[in-house]
Scaffold this motif. Structure first.
Motif, short mmCIF file in Angstrom:
data_model
loop_
_atom_site.label_atom_id
_atom_site.label_comp_id
_atom_site.label_asym_id
_atom_site.label_seq_id
_atom_site.Cartn_x
_atom_site.Cartn_y
_atom_site.Cartn_z
N GLN A 133 47.71 35.72 28.75
CA GLN A 133 48.51 35.26 27.60
C GLN A 133 49.89 35.90 27.59
OE1 GLN A 133 47.54 32.74 25.38
NE2 GLN A 133 49.76 32.85 25.06
N PRO A 178 57.91 39.31 24.15
CA PRO A 178 56.90 39.03 25.17
C PRO A 178 56.97 39.96 26.38
CG PRO A 178 57.91 36.99 24.42
CD PRO A 178 58.69 38.11 23.80
N ALA A 199 50.35 31.03 34.77
CA ALA A 199 50.11 32.34 34.16
C ALA A 199 48.81 32.95 34.69
CB ALA A 199 50.05 32.21 32.64
N GLN A 207 52.00 34.15 30.13
CA GLN A 207 52.35 32.83 29.60
C GLN A 207 53.42 32.94 28.51
OE1 GLN A 207 51.08 29.69 30.70
NE2 GLN A 207 52.95 29.17 29.60
N ASP A 208 53.30 33.92 27.64
CA ASP A 208 54.30 34.11 26.58
C ASP A 208 55.68 34.40 27.17
OD1 ASP A 208 52.29 33.69 24.72
OD2 ASP A 208 52.07 35.82 24.21
N CYS A 209 55.72 35.17 28.25
CA CYS A 209 56.99 35.46 28.92
C CYS A 209 57.58 34.18 29.52
CB CYS A 209 56.81 36.52 30.01
SG CYS A 209 56.58 38.19 29.37
N ALA A 210 56.72 33.37 30.12
CA ALA A 210 57.20 32.10 30.70
C ALA A 210 57.71 31.17 29.59
CB ALA A 210 56.08 31.43 31.49
N ASP A 211 56.96 31.09 28.49
CA ASP A 211 57.36 30.22 27.37
C ASP A 211 58.69 30.66 26.76
OD1 ASP A 211 55.00 28.82 27.78
OD2 ASP A 211 53.96 29.70 26.05
N ALA A 212 58.96 31.97 26.79
CA ALA A 212 60.20 32.51 26.22
C ALA A 212 61.36 32.45 27.23
CB ALA A 212 59.97 33.94 25.76
N GLY A 213 61.09 31.96 28.43
CA GLY A 213 62.14 31.88 29.45
C GLY A 213 62.42 33.22 30.13
N THR A 228 54.84 29.71 36.91
CA THR A 228 54.38 28.34 36.66
C THR A 228 52.85 28.29 36.53
OG1 THR A 228 54.32 27.88 39.03
CG2 THR A 228 56.35 27.29 37.84
#
Length: 196
Positions: A138, A91, A154, A141-147, A152
């Motif tokens: 997106q 990501p 995207a 958001q993918d970076c946030a989802d991957a930690g 908070t």
């Protein structure tokens, strides 16, 4: 091609060719340093060797030509970004690829992307470039989802990043003597996308 060289007529079934030539001529005028005001029906017609009224078969006015120019530019940008996205599954690398590609394209074609101010006034179902911006949202958001990001929102953080990229694309050519630090794009992406 210029008017002195003349232009061969389209063969049967090649009516779209003139439309493409009109858009290409307007793109060239913008790329050569002319602003939106330099894209006139006469200037476009002169460049491709036709009479200005011939344009009306394809475009109602100059703003419609500019709209087509901007739509084609964003379609090309999206294709370039998607090509880069296919090169990695990580990501953070994908986010950086979007930003690097976007900045490179903007530096190369800023006048054309900037012509979207006129094009935005045209009635279209979706704002021009929204699909490209969606790729950026997106990716954040993918970076946030991957930690990998503390984002908070995207959408908000991608908006800040988009504004930063536009600023950098406009400032670099306008301030060539400024001592631009190495890695300024990476700093911009890391901070605005809140990458850890």
């Amino acid at each position: 091609m210029n008017a002195a060289e003349g232009r061969s007529r389209n063969r049967r079934g090649e009516g779209a060719r003139l439309r493409e030539e009109i858009v290409r001529a307007a793109t060239e005028i913008l790329a050569e340093g002319g602003g939106e005001d330099s894209v006139t029906l006469r200037a476009v017609a002169r460049r491709i060797g036709i009479a200005a009224p011939s344009i009306y078969r394809h475009f109602a006015d100059r703003d419609q030509i500019l709209l087509a120019v901007v739509q084609e530019a964003f379609a090309e940008l999206k294709d370039r970004i998607e090509t880069e996205l296919a090169k990695s599954d990580r990501p953070d690398e994908r986010l950086r690829a979007i930003c690097t590609t976007y900045l490179g394209f903007a530096l190369e074609r800023y006048r054309i992307l900037n012509a979207s101010r006129t094009a935005e006034m045209a009635p279209v179902a979706e704002p021009i470039g929204q699909d490209v911006f969606g790729l950026l949202v997106q990716a954040v958001q993918d970076c946030a989802d991957a930690g990998l990001s503390r984002s908070t929102s995207a959408f908000s953080d991608a908006t800040a990043l988009w504004v930063g990229l536009h600023g950098l694309a406009e400032l670099r050519p306008a301030s060539p003597k400024f001592p631009w630090p190495a890695g300024v794009l990476e700093v911009l992406v890391n901070r605005l996308a809140m990458l850890d």
